[in-house]
Design a protein around this motif. Sequence first.
Motif, PDB file in Angstrom:
ATOM      1  N   ALA A 125       0.826  -1.207   0.000  1.00  0.00           N
ATOM      2  CA  ALA A 125       0.000   0.000   0.000  1.00  0.00           C
ATOM      3  C   ALA A 125       0.859   1.255   0.000  1.00  0.00           C
ATOM      4  N   HIS A 126       1.962   1.218   0.729  1.00  0.00           N
ATOM      5  CA  HIS A 126       2.863   2.377   0.780  1.00  0.00           C
ATOM      6  C   HIS A 126       3.428   2.662  -0.613  1.00  0.00           C
ATOM      7  N   GLU A 127       3.815   1.610  -1.321  1.00  0.00           N
ATOM      8  CA  GLU A 127       4.340   1.777  -2.681  1.00  0.00           C
ATOM      9  C   GLU A 127       3.256   2.336  -3.609  1.00  0.00           C
ATOM     10  N   ALA A 128       2.034   1.824  -3.453  1.00  0.00           N
ATOM     11  CA  ALA A 128       0.921   2.301  -4.286  1.00  0.00           C
ATOM     12  C   ALA A 128       0.624   3.767  -4.003  1.00  0.00           C
ATOM     13  N   LYS A 129       0.693   4.166  -2.746  1.00  0.00           N
ATOM     14  CA  LYS A 129       0.470   5.571  -2.387  1.00  0.00           C
ATOM     15  C   LYS A 129       1.540   6.461  -3.010  1.00  0.00           C
ATOM     16  N   ASP A 130       2.787   5.985  -3.017  1.00  0.00           N
ATOM     17  CA  ASP A 130       3.862   6.747  -3.660  1.00  0.00           C
ATOM     18  C   ASP A 130       3.602   6.881  -5.156  1.00  0.00           C
ATOM     19  N   MET A 131       3.026   5.838  -5.743  1.00  0.00           N
ATOM     20  CA  MET A 131       2.695   5.889  -7.170  1.00  0.00           C
ATOM     21  C   MET A 131       1.685   6.991  -7.450  1.00  0.00           C
ATOM     22  N   LEU A 146       8.244  11.170 -15.727  1.00  0.00           N
ATOM     23  CA  LEU A 146       7.661  10.748 -14.454  1.00  0.00           C
ATOM     24  C   LEU A 146       6.642   9.635 -14.677  1.00  0.00           C
ATOM     25  N   ALA A 147       5.851   9.776 -15.720  1.00  0.00           N
ATOM     26  CA  ALA A 147       4.842   8.761 -16.018  1.00  0.00           C
ATOM     27  C   ALA A 147       5.490   7.401 -16.245  1.00  0.00           C
ATOM     28  N   LYS A 148       6.637   7.394 -16.915  1.00  0.00           N
ATOM     29  CA  LYS A 148       7.320   6.126 -17.191  1.00  0.00           C
ATOM     30  C   LYS A 148       7.841   5.465 -15.920  1.00  0.00           C
ATOM     31  N   LYS A 149       8.129   6.250 -14.889  1.00  0.00           N
ATOM     32  CA  LYS A 149       8.607   5.678 -13.619  1.00  0.00           C
ATOM     33  C   LYS A 149       7.550   4.791 -12.979  1.00  0.00           C
ATOM     34  N   HIS A 152       8.018   0.858 -13.386  1.00  0.00           N
ATOM     35  CA  HIS A 152       8.917   0.177 -12.451  1.00  0.00           C
ATOM     36  C   HIS A 152       8.267   0.041 -11.079  1.00  0.00           C
ATOM     37  N   MET A 153       7.591   1.094 -10.637  1.00  0.00           N
ATOM     38  CA  MET A 153       6.947   1.052  -9.333  1.00  0.00           C
ATOM     39  C   MET A 153       5.845  -0.016  -9.311  1.00  0.00           C
ATOM     40  N   ASP A 154       5.142  -0.147 -10.429  1.00  0.00           N
ATOM     41  CA  ASP A 154       4.099  -1.166 -10.527  1.00  0.00           C
ATOM     42  C   ASP A 154       4.703  -2.565 -10.494  1.00  0.00           C
ATOM     43  N   ASP A 155       5.871  -2.724 -11.106  1.00  0.00           N
ATOM     44  CA  ASP A 155       6.556  -4.023 -11.071  1.00  0.00           C
ATOM     45  C   ASP A 155       6.900  -4.413  -9.640  1.00  0.00           C
ATOM     46  N   VAL A 156       7.286  -3.423  -8.843  1.00  0.00           N
ATOM     47  CA  VAL A 156       7.608  -3.681  -7.426  1.00  0.00           C
ATOM     48  C   VAL A 156       6.364  -4.182  -6.691  1.00  0.00           C
ATOM     49  N   HIS A 198      -4.222   0.534 -12.030  1.00  0.00           N
ATOM     50  CA  HIS A 198      -4.961   1.703 -12.520  1.00  0.00           C
ATOM     51  C   HIS A 198      -4.063   2.943 -12.559  1.00  0.00           C
ATOM     52  N   ILE A 199      -3.114   3.029 -11.636  1.00  0.00           N
ATOM     53  CA  ILE A 199      -2.180   4.159 -11.680  1.00  0.00           C
ATOM     54  C   ILE A 199      -1.299   4.048 -12.923  1.00  0.00           C
ATOM     55  N   THR A 200      -0.930   2.830 -13.281  1.00  0.00           N
ATOM     56  CA  THR A 200      -0.171   2.629 -14.511  1.00  0.00           C
ATOM     57  C   THR A 200      -0.992   3.074 -15.719  1.00  0.00           C
TER      58      THR A 200
END
Length: 219
Positions: A125-131, A146-149, A152-156, A198-200
């Motif tokens: 959840a913390h990672e998703a919030k950062d996204m 920034l959008a492309k980052k 990677h965050m979604d992969d995590v 959905h953030i992706t």
Amino acid sequence: MVIRAQFEEELTTLKNDVKSLAYEAQNALETAIEVLYTHDVTRAKEIIEVDSKIDEREIKINEDAILMIAKQQPVAKDLRRLIIAIKISSDLERMADHATNIAKATIHLGENHNITINPAIRKMAHEAKDMVDVAVKAFEHEDISLAKKLAHMDDVVDEMYGNVVKEMLELTAINPEQIQHIMQMAYSARYIERFADHITNIGESIFYLVKGTSYDLNN
């Protein structure tokens, strides 16, 4: 010039509404995770009630964007800005739905269960919030780097989810009598994974906004 100035003002308002909705979805997730760990069924029910207000916010954004298209008949990037506002607001509404589903999982678990909630769910959840924070900045500044980052965050988040599911399966093997409660944790992890997906989607929408072409962040 007056018409253009009015359009710019309305566009800024719409953009701010989308950003506000993003933070509401983020807050819904944060609160849902908190009640999951504290077994707070009362607050979980409140999250479900708030979801209807988020739905109303999404509808208003859509109506405002459609009205602007009808009145101003924008073209090129201005038109894409309005279309993307509609698309992003839809993703944000679905994100809030997933937060609501976590609240429902809390209700299913009940206040007196003796299951220890996997700490990895909080990390997901913390990672998703950062996204969400990255996505909002990318949207605000129309920044595709920034959008492309977000990919990677979604992969995590996806990797975390895979590990949680594996741990939950192992837990059900040794605690078959608690399978219903354990599955609620697995469902909650899945809802966070979908929240991040959905953030992706939002990142891909931002890429289309800037470039005018589709882009798959998962490739």
